[in-house]
Structures are given as C-alpha cells and as structure tokens.
Design an enzyme around this catalytic site. Structure first.
Site, short mmCIF file in Angstrom:
data_model
loop_
_atom_site.label_atom_id
_atom_site.label_comp_id
_atom_site.label_asym_id
_atom_site.label_seq_id
_atom_site.Cartn_x
_atom_site.Cartn_y
_atom_site.Cartn_z
N LYS A 64 -2.73 -4.61 6.27
CA LYS A 64 -1.30 -4.89 5.93
C LYS A 64 -0.51 -3.52 5.71
O LYS A 64 -1.26 -2.58 5.37
CB LYS A 64 -1.19 -5.74 5.05
CG LYS A 64 -1.65 -5.25 3.39
CD LYS A 64 -1.58 -5.99 2.27
CE LYS A 64 0.01 -5.99 1.72
NZ LYS A 64 0.04 -5.22 0.66
N ASP A 113 -6.55 -9.34 5.05
CA ASP A 113 -5.94 -9.65 3.73
C ASP A 113 -7.04 -9.59 2.62
O ASP A 113 -7.74 -10.57 2.43
CB ASP A 113 -5.13 -10.89 3.71
CG ASP A 113 -4.28 -11.13 2.31
OD1 ASP A 113 -4.90 -10.94 1.25
OD2 ASP A 113 -3.07 -11.36 2.53
N HIS A 114 -7.02 -8.60 1.85
CA HIS A 114 -8.21 -8.48 0.94
C HIS A 114 -8.37 -9.71 -0.02
O HIS A 114 -9.44 -9.69 -0.57
CB HIS A 114 -8.34 -7.13 0.32
CG HIS A 114 -7.46 -6.88 -0.94
ND1 HIS A 114 -5.87 -6.60 -0.80
CD2 HIS A 114 -7.76 -6.89 -2.11
CE1 HIS A 114 -5.67 -6.68 -2.02
NE2 HIS A 114 -6.64 -6.70 -2.89
N HIS A 133 -0.78 -11.90 0.50
CA HIS A 133 -1.76 -12.39 -0.68
C HIS A 133 -1.29 -13.65 -1.22
O HIS A 133 -2.12 -14.68 -1.36
CB HIS A 133 -1.74 -11.53 -1.88
CG HIS A 133 -2.43 -10.06 -1.38
ND1 HIS A 133 -2.96 -9.98 -0.18
CD2 HIS A 133 -1.75 -8.97 -1.85
CE1 HIS A 133 -3.06 -8.60 -0.22
NE2 HIS A 133 -2.44 -8.19 -1.24
N LYS A 156 5.20 -6.10 -10.86
CA LYS A 156 4.28 -5.18 -11.30
C LYS A 156 4.81 -4.64 -12.84
O LYS A 156 6.01 -5.18 -13.09
CB LYS A 156 4.61 -3.50 -10.57
CG LYS A 156 4.05 -3.97 -9.21
CD LYS A 156 3.60 -2.82 -8.57
CE LYS A 156 3.04 -2.66 -7.08
NZ LYS A 156 1.48 -3.06 -7.22
C1 BG6 Z 1 -2.26 -4.49 -2.40
C2 BG6 Z 1 -0.64 -3.95 -2.83
O1 BG6 Z 1 -2.07 -5.22 -1.24
O2 BG6 Z 1 -2.64 -5.52 -3.54
C3 BG6 Z 1 -0.90 -3.35 -4.17
O3 BG6 Z 1 -0.08 -3.43 -1.79
C4 BG6 Z 1 -1.42 -4.08 -5.18
O4 BG6 Z 1 0.58 -3.13 -4.35
C5 BG6 Z 1 -2.73 -4.81 -4.64
O5 BG6 Z 1 -1.47 -3.52 -6.22
C6 BG6 Z 1 -3.47 -5.75 -5.61
O6 BG6 Z 1 -4.64 -6.06 -5.46
P1 BG6 Z 1 -5.71 -6.78 -6.53
O7 BG6 Z 1 -6.94 -6.84 -5.60
O8 BG6 Z 1 -5.91 -5.36 -7.40
O9 BG6 Z 1 -5.05 -7.76 -6.95
#
Ligand code: BG6
Length: 507
Positions: free
Chosen positions: A166, A195-196, A258, A358
């Site tokens: 992304k 999308d992790h 997400h 954030k």
């Molecule tokens: C990313 C965003 O996709 O996901 C970041 O670009 C965010 O801004 C991050 O901090 C959050 O991922 P996780 O796995 O820490 O919840």
C-alpha cells in the site's frame, strides 16, 4: 551446481506451522528503504529461523542506492540482530543490483543475477517480486520487468508473482489507473496486494470465532447487535514519515485499507469455503453493501482531527505541525472517526462506528459488538438503569484475545447484578509464538495462496466508500479539530453517537 534438493528446508522445524515454501528468489525493489529494513528482512529472518524457507532460496535487492552485495548483506544482518545462524548463512549469499527503475540496464543486470542464482541454488525459476518502493515507481518497475521478459514464468512449472504494498492509489481513479498499468505486465492471479492487517493471526481469528462456533453466528446480526465499533489507535506519531504522511492522512493510511479489511471480515456473510475465492467474494460483497454517502452526507458523519503537542507515557511530544517534513500550516488529519451504514439484510439499521488516530494514549486495535438490552428487566429501578448491555470485544492488538461483558449477580442477599468479564487470552491459551504478519504474508506469496491478499475489486470498493469523505475534507466541509497528543481524540468524536446511550469503547 545445486546445493540441495528442491523443497529441502533449512534450520529447525517450523514453529508457527508454516511448511517450507517452494524454491524461490525473492526480489525486493526498494531494498535500501525503510520497509525492507524494518519489516521485510526481519520477517525473512524469522521465517529462516522457523525453517519455513527452502534451502533453494535467495534474496536479490534492487534499489537506486549504490550498494554492493556485501553492503546489502551487512544491512540484512543488522536488520535482524537476534537472528539465527540459518539467517546468517542465508544472508551471506544475498545479491544486490543498483540502478534506476526506468533504466533497461537495471533489468538486464537483474536478469543476469537471477539466472546465476537459478544455476547455483536450484531456485527453479520461481520469483516473487516485491514492490517496496515509493508508489510512483510501481508501474515503472512492472513495465521494466515486462520489457525484459521477467514478468513471465521461465517454464510451465515456475511462477512469477508481484507483491504490491500500500498505498494502492490515492483515490478510486488513481487505483484503477495503477491497476491497469500493472495488468499490462501481470495477470490478476499473479498480483498479490498486501495489507499486513490480514496477516495478523487475530484478524484471521475473527473468521474462526464467527464460523467455527455455533454460539456466536446466530446472534451476529441486527436482531441482537445494537452497534459495531472498530478502533485502530496508535500512541506513535508520524515518526520519520512526516513527508509521506502529509499526502496520506489517517483516512488513506488506515481507514481505506486496514479498517475496511477488518470490517469486511467482521461483517461479511459466511463463506462457502475458506480460500482465496470464498473469502474475497464475501469481503467484496460486504464492502459493496456499505453505503457510499454523498459528499454532504459524508461531511455530516465524520470527524477529522490533528494532534497538538502533549504527553505520551509521561514524556512531552511535539504536535503534528512541528514534526519533521510536515507543513507548519498542514491540515492533514491524524485522526478520523466516522459513522458508516451497511445496507443489507443482516446489518440494516445497525450503525458502524470506526475511529483511528495517531498519538492516542495507547496502541489498541479492537472490534466491539454491542448487543441490545434485554426486552424486560425484572429487577427494576436503579439496577435496570445501571446494568450495561452485553458487549463482545475482539482485541486484535496488543494482548490479543476476546472478552465477553455480561451481567452476573453480586453475592449477597439483595438481587443485584453488575457487569463482569469472561476473558480469552491468546498468550495464555497458546504458548507458541505466532508468526508475524509479514512472515505469514511473504510465505503465502511464495506458496501462491492469495486468501489473505486483497483483490482489485476490494481495493476499488474501499476507495468508493472513502472517496466522498476525502472530497469533504478537500472541500473543507469538515472542520479540522485538534486534540492534545496522549488523549483519545477530539471531543467532537463523541457527538457522532449523540442520541445513543453509549460512547466509544466498552462502558
Ligand atoms: C501502516 C501505516 O500501514 O500501519 C502506519 O502506514 C501505521 O502509519 C501502521 O503505523 C500500523 O500497523 P500496526 O501493525 O503497527 O498496527
């Protein structure tokens, strides 16, 4: 020369149940960048130490930075300092190609290195190309691969897949444009949009909770559920990514991807099969059912905020406008809360509230299903007013688990009831460490399992939902509220629920 039989694994038995991937070369474009060093290389080190990589495996880094093979190997080792000896061994053969993505010579050199690796390691012509570059380079890299023939598998039994990070576009039109650019070189079946969040075990557990238990699914609908809330809260600020974040904002950075994925898994219909087709068909059907508001309606159901200086974990932190790379007059949102509606039989009339931000007080991702009150409370009086309705909380991170809030009688003579909790904790129930999201997804890309990757129609639908809100922000139809870092966002976010008897979270 081949050093091991194809498929032979290295190191210890898989810890997270991931079987060794087939022989492969993983080509990381953007190998000197942040994503590669912070996420991809450590995830590969994790896979190596679990024995989930085959012996016939290599990584080729490609980027503009003029590193040598040895410099890249050093970075790989430094990015996973705790890694096992299998990683050290593996990293010692990594290769690196320095060059511009628009230069055909870069791809000619890459083709030479890939052929070398195939010969020496028996990697069988299988490639996963990972686009970890800036998004502007995605189409250029795909075109470069196609122009040198690297986009096509070298034989009938080998594979060439493209993993795309992304952001997938910055609105619907640009996402469609990117898609047609990538499809000049790769077919949909070989495009793996990452999308992790889909790689997180607890996100996947939403499926197990809903569809492997007789007790939950019957109440998972408008007859029993009063409201749904999803929170993705971070205590981190924009860190060193101010420049990127200025053009993204919370809506594009978290909600479009997400948040929509978590929502889709939580609210979709039961799939006939848990595979790439079954799951993705149901997710996209759900996304299609989310009402796409007019720009005016969107403006009336969203709150946007930006953090000012404040305190996190007892330490002072600067405001967003004071972060590096951020315009001192920026109107980029670092917080969004919005109300959505799902127009289908199951969810008609159930409001869905989502929020992300954030510099909130803690890192927390959770889904809360708030159930209706019972139709008649025989206990009466104050008690009836005090007793909270049942809530089911799916905690995705941290302390992943599930909590059911329900009423129980307080011991003693009088018939008094209060809310108690029934808890399930992943860490307690399963001692085994769980695979990190990137480990799981990298492995799935090599195995060719697209179930946890996002299909083009899902991306498009998510943009369709988000676009009117983006337009409302761009038209300045939504005031930019502020909140001090370390607080739960602007007060206006509570007003989204005005007229309801609840606020955010579980009472
Ligand atoms: C990313 C965003 O996709 O996901 C970041 O670009 C965010 O801004 C991050 O901090 C959050 O991922 P996780 O796995 O820490 O919840």
């Amino acid at each position: 020369m081949t050093t091991a039989a194809p498929g032979q694994q290295t190191g210890a038995a898989p810890r997270s149940g991931l079987s060794p991937a087939p022989p492969h070369i993983l080509v990381v474009f953007g190998a000197s960048g942040d994503l590669a060093t912070r996420k991809l290389l450590p995830a590969l080190a994790g896979l190596a130490s679990q024995g989930a990589l085959p012996e016939n495996f290599n990584v080729v880094g490609v980027a503009r930075t003029t590193w040598t093979d040895d410099e890249f190997r050093k970075v790989a080792l430094e990015s996973a300092p705790e890694a096992s000896s299998s990683w050290t061994k593996l990293a010692s053969r990594f290769r690196y190609v320095a060059g511009e993505y628009s230069d055909a010579g870069t791809f000619t050199r890459l083709a030479g290195v890939l052929a070398d690796c195939d010969d020496q390691l028996g990697t069988g012509g299988n490639r996963v190309y990972y686009l970890a570059t800036v998004p502007d380079a995605f189409a250029t890299v795909a075109d470069g691969l196609a122009a040198s023939g690297l986009n096509r598998p070298s034989s009938a039994s080998s594979t060439a897949r493209l993993v795309v990070e992304k952001p997938y576009g910055h609105d619907l039109d640009s996402a469609l444009e990117l898609d047609s650019a990538l499809k000049r070189s790769f077919e949909e079946k070989d495009l793996f949009r990452i999308d992790h969040y889909m790689g997180k075990e607890t996100v996947q557990n939403v499926l197990a909770l809903r569809f492997a238990n007789a007790v939950f699914e019957p109440v998972w609908n408008r007859r029993y559920v009063d409201a749904v809330q999803v929170t993705v809260a971070e205590s981190l600020g924009v860190e060193h990514r101010g420049g990127f974040y200025e053009h993204a904002g919370a809506l594009r950075d978290i909600i479009q991807n997400h948040m929509m994925q978590v929502l889709a898994l939580t609210l979709m219909e039961p799939p006939a099969t848990v595979d790439a087709l079954g799951i993705r068909d149901e997710k996209v059907k759900l996304l299609r059912a989310i009402e796409v508001p007019s720009v005016d309606a969107a403006a009336g159901s969203v709150v946007r905020g930006q953090y000012t200086a404040g305190t996190i974990d007892s330490s002072p932190v600067p405001g967003y406008r004071q972060e590096d790379g951020v315009d001192p007059l920026s109107s980029t949102e670092t917080y969004v809360a919005m109300r959505l509606a799902v127009d289908n039989w199951r969810w008609a009339g159930v409001p869905v509230y989502v929020r992300t931000g954030k510099r909130l007080p803690e890192r927390l991702t959770e889904v809360v299903l708030r159930f209706h009150r019972v139709p008649h409370l025989a206990f009466g009086g104050r008690l009836a007013r005090e007793l909270q309705p049942n809530c089911l909380v799916l905690r995705i991170q941290p302390d992943d688990g599930i909590t059911l809030h329900f009423g129980a009688k307080i011991p003693g003579e009088a018939f008094r009831v209060r809310t108690v909790k029934m808890e399930f904790s992943y860490a307690e129930a399963f001692q085994d460490p769980r695979a990190d999201a990137y480990e799981r997804l990298l492995h799935d890309a090599m195995v060719g399992d697209a179930t946890l990757f996002v299909r083009a129609d899902e991306v498009d639908q998510a943009w369709r939902i988000v676009d009117p809100f983006l337009d409302a922000f761009e038209d300045d139809a939504v005031p930019l509220a502020t909140y001090p870092a370390g607080t739960w966002g602007p007060r206006e976010a509570e007003l989204l629920m005005s007229g309801r008897e609840f606020g955010w979270g579980v009472p």
